[in-house]
Design a protein around this motif. Sequence first.
Motif, short mmCIF file in Angstrom:
data_model
loop_
_atom_site.label_atom_id
_atom_site.label_comp_id
_atom_site.label_asym_id
_atom_site.label_seq_id
_atom_site.Cartn_x
_atom_site.Cartn_y
_atom_site.Cartn_z
N GLU A 198 0.93 -1.41 -0.01
CA GLU A 198 -0.09 0.07 0.10
C GLU A 198 1.01 1.17 0.17
O GLU A 198 0.60 2.23 -0.66
CB GLU A 198 -0.98 0.07 1.23
CG GLU A 198 -1.92 -1.04 1.18
CD GLU A 198 -1.47 -2.50 1.62
OE1 GLU A 198 -0.40 -2.50 2.21
OE2 GLU A 198 -2.17 -3.36 1.12
N GLN A 199 1.81 1.22 0.80
CA GLN A 199 2.88 2.38 0.83
C GLN A 199 3.33 2.69 -0.47
O GLN A 199 3.76 3.54 -1.14
CB GLN A 199 3.99 2.34 1.83
CG GLN A 199 3.42 2.31 3.19
CD GLN A 199 4.32 1.81 4.42
OE1 GLN A 199 5.21 0.80 4.14
NE2 GLN A 199 4.42 2.56 5.59
N GLN A 216 2.36 1.72 -3.48
CA GLN A 216 1.40 2.31 -4.43
C GLN A 216 1.33 3.52 -4.20
O GLN A 216 1.01 4.47 -4.86
CB GLN A 216 -0.12 1.41 -4.21
CG GLN A 216 -0.81 1.87 -5.20
CD GLN A 216 -0.48 1.52 -6.67
OE1 GLN A 216 -0.19 0.55 -7.01
NE2 GLN A 216 -0.59 2.36 -7.59
N ALA A 217 1.05 4.29 -2.80
CA ALA A 217 0.81 5.46 -2.52
C ALA A 217 2.18 6.58 -3.04
O ALA A 217 1.92 7.43 -3.68
CB ALA A 217 0.69 5.81 -1.17
N ILE A 218 3.27 5.83 -3.07
CA ILE A 218 4.67 6.62 -3.53
C ILE A 218 4.36 6.65 -4.88
O ILE A 218 4.89 7.77 -5.71
CB ILE A 218 5.82 5.95 -3.19
CG1 ILE A 218 5.84 6.27 -1.66
CG2 ILE A 218 6.95 6.64 -3.72
CD1 ILE A 218 7.17 5.58 -0.78
N HIS A 219 3.96 5.60 -5.50
CA HIS A 219 3.90 5.29 -7.06
C HIS A 219 3.06 6.48 -7.60
O HIS A 219 3.05 7.11 -8.62
CB HIS A 219 3.53 4.05 -7.50
CG HIS A 219 3.07 3.96 -9.07
ND1 HIS A 219 1.94 4.06 -9.42
CD2 HIS A 219 3.70 3.68 -10.00
CE1 HIS A 219 1.78 3.94 -10.61
NE2 HIS A 219 3.02 3.70 -10.96
N ASP A 220 1.62 6.46 -6.97
CA ASP A 220 0.75 7.53 -7.32
C ASP A 220 1.25 9.04 -7.16
O ASP A 220 0.91 9.86 -7.75
CB ASP A 220 -0.65 7.16 -6.62
CG ASP A 220 -1.23 5.65 -6.95
OD1 ASP A 220 -0.71 5.26 -7.80
OD2 ASP A 220 -2.23 5.41 -6.13
N PHE A 221 1.78 9.19 -6.02
CA PHE A 221 2.33 10.61 -5.71
C PHE A 221 3.36 10.93 -6.85
O PHE A 221 3.24 12.19 -7.20
CB PHE A 221 2.93 10.48 -4.16
CG PHE A 221 4.00 11.62 -3.98
CD1 PHE A 221 3.36 12.92 -3.68
CD2 PHE A 221 5.08 11.67 -4.30
CE1 PHE A 221 4.21 14.01 -3.66
CE2 PHE A 221 6.00 12.49 -3.99
CZ PHE A 221 5.55 13.82 -3.66
N ASN A 260 1.26 -1.01 -12.51
CA ASN A 260 1.00 0.37 -11.90
C ASN A 260 1.37 1.49 -12.97
O ASN A 260 0.97 2.27 -12.03
CB ASN A 260 1.33 0.11 -10.57
CG ASN A 260 1.12 -0.65 -9.87
OD1 ASN A 260 0.07 -1.45 -9.96
ND2 ASN A 260 2.02 -1.48 -8.79
#
Length: 162
Positions: free
Chosen positions: A133-134, A136-141, A160
């Motif tokens: 989850e972390q 993925q959050a860094i990826h999205d950011f 992703n």
Amino acid sequence: MKTPEWLNDEEQRLWRLMLAANRKVDRAIEESLNTGYDLTTPEFGVLVSLSEHPEKRMRLRELCAALNWDRSRTSHQITRMERRGLVDKQRCSGDGRGVLVALTKEGERRLKQAVPEHVQTVRELVFDRLSQEQAQAIHDFSLAVLGSDVEHLNIPKGKNNG
């Protein structure tokens, strides 16, 4: 000019944590490459970009785009690397102003030596510490910050990369 909205305490803390974490990762990678393989992080980036190209060479302007560097920085870096025998610069045939940058045998050898430790350093410092989850959050950011610039960077596509 719009008056800036100052960062609140939580935003300031997050910003400084991001800067400190980035510096720690950068220092560890630089130290690993420099100490073990006599390469700098920028040299490693150039060698990786060239090695991933099918012909092991790229036009200077393509390399600039892949690294997200300006032409001056890229030119100076390539000149230093050419002196060290890591790359060759050649004129493009049919284009007197175009420059091709090619990976040398020495550059390829040094890159192959450095890659295993580089991957291990990145894994230990970053990925072993993140949940899915972390990550993925860094990826999205990162995608949000880069916006359309991401299309020009040398970033492999994955499940992703959306």
